[in-house]
Design a protein around this motif. Structure first.
Motif, PDB file in Angstrom:
ATOM      1  N   ILE A  26     -35.016   4.701   5.313  1.00  0.00           N
ATOM      2  CA  ILE A  26     -34.713   5.367   6.587  1.00  0.00           C
ATOM      3  C   ILE A  26     -35.036   4.440   7.754  1.00  0.00           C
ATOM      4  CG2 ILE A  26     -35.341   7.303   8.091  1.00  0.00           C
ATOM      5  CD1 ILE A  26     -35.857   8.874   5.391  1.00  0.00           C
ATOM      6  N   GLY A  27     -36.172   3.770   7.688  1.00  0.00           N
ATOM      7  CA  GLY A  27     -36.552   2.829   8.744  1.00  0.00           C
ATOM      8  C   GLY A  27     -35.557   1.693   8.887  1.00  0.00           C
ATOM      9  N   MET A  28     -35.107   1.165   7.759  1.00  0.00           N
ATOM     10  CA  MET A  28     -34.124   0.075   7.794  1.00  0.00           C
ATOM     11  C   MET A  28     -32.810   0.547   8.409  1.00  0.00           C
ATOM     12  SD  MET A  28     -34.898  -1.756   4.108  1.00  0.00           S
ATOM     13  CE  MET A  28     -33.338  -2.578   4.084  1.00  0.00           C
ATOM     14  N   LEU A  29     -32.364   1.747   8.028  1.00  0.00           N
ATOM     15  CA  LEU A  29     -31.113   2.272   8.574  1.00  0.00           C
ATOM     16  C   LEU A  29     -31.218   2.519  10.078  1.00  0.00           C
ATOM     17  CD1 LEU A  29     -30.006   4.747   5.781  1.00  0.00           C
ATOM     18  CD2 LEU A  29     -28.844   2.651   6.465  1.00  0.00           C
ATOM     19  N   LYS A  30     -32.346   3.089  10.515  1.00  0.00           N
ATOM     20  CA  LYS A  30     -32.542   3.339  11.949  1.00  0.00           C
ATOM     21  C   LYS A  30     -32.582   2.030  12.729  1.00  0.00           C
ATOM     22  CE  LYS A  30     -34.825   7.825  11.757  1.00  0.00           C
ATOM     23  NZ  LYS A  30     -36.058   8.575  12.040  1.00  0.00           N
ATOM     24  N   SER A  31     -33.276   1.050  12.184  1.00  0.00           N
ATOM     25  CA  SER A  31     -33.361  -0.258  12.838  1.00  0.00           C
ATOM     26  C   SER A  31     -31.985  -0.908  12.949  1.00  0.00           C
ATOM     27  CB  SER A  31     -34.312  -1.155  12.061  1.00  0.00           C
ATOM     28  OG  SER A  31     -34.326  -2.456  12.591  1.00  0.00           O
ATOM     29  N   LEU A  32     -31.235  -0.858  11.872  1.00  0.00           N
ATOM     30  CA  LEU A  32     -29.889  -1.427  11.873  1.00  0.00           C
ATOM     31  C   LEU A  32     -28.984  -0.687  12.844  1.00  0.00           C
ATOM     32  CD1 LEU A  32     -28.091  -3.580  10.614  1.00  0.00           C
ATOM     33  CD2 LEU A  32     -27.535  -1.963   8.807  1.00  0.00           C
ATOM     34  N   ALA A  33     -29.133   0.634  12.914  1.00  0.00           N
ATOM     35  CA  ALA A  33     -28.328   1.430  13.851  1.00  0.00           C
ATOM     36  C   ALA A  33     -28.614   1.026  15.289  1.00  0.00           C
ATOM     37  CB  ALA A  33     -28.608   2.919  13.654  1.00  0.00           C
ATOM     38  N   GLN A  34     -29.884   0.783  15.602  1.00  0.00           N
ATOM     39  CA  GLN A  34     -30.230   0.363  16.960  1.00  0.00           C
ATOM     40  C   GLN A  34     -29.694  -1.030  17.263  1.00  0.00           C
ATOM     41  OE1 GLN A  34     -34.483   0.797  17.142  1.00  0.00           O
ATOM     42  NE2 GLN A  34     -34.345   2.853  18.030  1.00  0.00           N
ATOM     43  N   LYS A  35     -29.852  -1.949  16.315  1.00  0.00           N
ATOM     44  CA  LYS A  35     -29.391  -3.323  16.532  1.00  0.00           C
ATOM     45  C   LYS A  35     -27.876  -3.378  16.713  1.00  0.00           C
ATOM     46  CE  LYS A  35     -33.062  -5.623  13.985  1.00  0.00           C
ATOM     47  NZ  LYS A  35     -33.405  -6.360  12.757  1.00  0.00           N
ATOM     48  N   GLN A  36     -27.152  -2.573  15.931  1.00  0.00           N
ATOM     49  CA  GLN A  36     -25.697  -2.589  15.961  1.00  0.00           C
ATOM     50  C   GLN A  36     -25.111  -1.595  16.964  1.00  0.00           C
ATOM     51  OE1 GLN A  36     -23.813  -4.767  14.171  1.00  0.00           O
ATOM     52  NE2 GLN A  36     -25.720  -5.673  13.494  1.00  0.00           N
ATOM     53  N   HIS A  37     -25.981  -0.802  17.589  1.00  0.00           N
ATOM     54  CA  HIS A  37     -25.542   0.266  18.503  1.00  0.00           C
ATOM     55  C   HIS A  37     -24.518   1.157  17.803  1.00  0.00           C
ATOM     56  CE1 HIS A  37     -27.660  -1.818  21.672  1.00  0.00           C
ATOM     57  NE2 HIS A  37     -27.012  -2.925  21.374  1.00  0.00           N
ATOM     58  N   SER A  38     -24.868   1.575  16.588  1.00  0.00           N
ATOM     59  CA  SER A  38     -23.956   2.331  15.740  1.00  0.00           C
ATOM     60  C   SER A  38     -24.395   3.787  15.598  1.00  0.00           C
ATOM     61  CB  SER A  38     -23.879   1.686  14.355  1.00  0.00           C
ATOM     62  OG  SER A  38     -23.143   2.497  13.471  1.00  0.00           O
ATOM     63  N   VAL A  39     -23.558   4.679  16.120  1.00  0.00           N
ATOM     64  CA  VAL A  39     -23.815   6.107  15.968  1.00  0.00           C
ATOM     65  C   VAL A  39     -23.676   6.501  14.504  1.00  0.00           C
ATOM     66  CG1 VAL A  39     -23.009   8.407  16.615  1.00  0.00           C
ATOM     67  CG2 VAL A  39     -23.077   6.591  18.323  1.00  0.00           C
ATOM     68  N   ALA A  40     -22.720   5.917  13.808  1.00  0.00           N
ATOM     69  CA  ALA A  40     -22.486   6.248  12.403  1.00  0.00           C
ATOM     70  C   ALA A  40     -23.710   5.909  11.547  1.00  0.00           C
ATOM     71  CB  ALA A  40     -21.254   5.512  11.884  1.00  0.00           C
ATOM     72  N   LEU A  41     -24.336   4.763  11.791  1.00  0.00           N
ATOM     73  CA  LEU A  41     -25.532   4.400  11.028  1.00  0.00           C
ATOM     74  C   LEU A  41     -26.702   5.308  11.386  1.00  0.00           C
ATOM     75  CD1 LEU A  41     -25.426   0.500  10.984  1.00  0.00           C
ATOM     76  CD2 LEU A  41     -25.218   2.042   9.039  1.00  0.00           C
ATOM     77  N   ALA A  42     -26.799   5.713  12.638  1.00  0.00           N
ATOM     78  CA  ALA A  42     -27.859   6.649  13.035  1.00  0.00           C
ATOM     79  C   ALA A  42     -27.664   7.990  12.330  1.00  0.00           C
ATOM     80  CB  ALA A  42     -27.870   6.834  14.545  1.00  0.00           C
ATOM     81  N   GLN A  43     -26.417   8.436  12.231  1.00  0.00           N
ATOM     82  CA  GLN A  43     -26.135   9.679  11.516  1.00  0.00           C
ATOM     83  C   GLN A  43     -26.465   9.528  10.030  1.00  0.00           C
ATOM     84  OE1 GLN A  43     -22.026  10.390  12.468  1.00  0.00           O
ATOM     85  NE2 GLN A  43     -22.534  11.523  14.343  1.00  0.00           N
ATOM     86  N   LEU A  44     -26.144   8.395   9.471  1.00  0.00           N
ATOM     87  CA  LEU A  44     -26.472   8.140   8.065  1.00  0.00           C
ATOM     88  C   LEU A  44     -27.991   8.189   7.857  1.00  0.00           C
ATOM     89  CD1 LEU A  44     -25.592   7.362   5.192  1.00  0.00           C
ATOM     90  CD2 LEU A  44     -25.716   4.976   5.909  1.00  0.00           C
TER      91      LEU A  44
END
Length: 111
Positions: A26-44
Motif C-alpha cells: 500500500i505504501g509503495m502504491l501511494k508513493s508511486l501515485a504521488q510521484k506520478q500524479h496518478s488518480v488511478a494508482l491512488a484508487q488502486l
C-alpha cells in the motif's frame, strides 16, 4: 536453549508478517501515485487497503485479489496507451496530408 511456541503465537506472527507485507504494498502504491500524479494508482492503493483490511478474513490468499487488481490496472493502462498511439498515428497522418495539400495550394497561388 530450546523454545516452544504456542499455536496462537505462530498464527499472530504470520498475521503480523502479512499485515506488514500489505502495508509495504500500500505504501509503495501511494508513493508511486504521488510521484506520478496518478488518480488511478491512488484508487488502486485504496482498493488494496480495503482488501487488506476486510478481504482476507475468510482465509483466502490475501494477495490474490491484490494481484488481480494490479493485473487489471496494467491491462487498462495498456489499452489506454494503445488508444493514444492509434490517435497519434491518425493525427500524424492527417497532418501530413494537410501539409501536402497546403503546399500544393501555395504553389497554385504562386503561379
Amino acid at each position: 536453549v530450546s523454545q516452544t511456541y504456542s499455536f496462537a503465537q505462530v498464527g499472530a506472527e504470520t498475521q503480523t508478517q502479512t499485515s506488514l507485507a500489505h502495508s509495504r504494498v500500500i505504501g509503495m502504491l501511494k508513493s508511486l501515485a504521488q510521484k506520478q500524479h496518478s488518480v488511478a494508482l491512488a484508487q488502486l492503493a485504496s482498493r488494496v487497503a480495503a482488501i487488506a483490511k476486510y478481504g482476507s478474513t475468510n482465509g483466502d490468499d490475501p494477495f490474490a485479489k491484490v494481484k488481480s487488481l494490479i493485473e487489471d490496472m496494467i491491462a487498462k493502462l495498456e489499452r489506454e496507451a494503445q488508444a493514444e498511439a492509434d490517435e497519434k498515428a491518425y493525427c500524424d497522418e492527417q497532418m501530413a496530408k494537410t501539409e501536402t495539400k497546403k503546399g500544393e495550394l501555395e504553389d497554385d497561388i504562386a503561379k
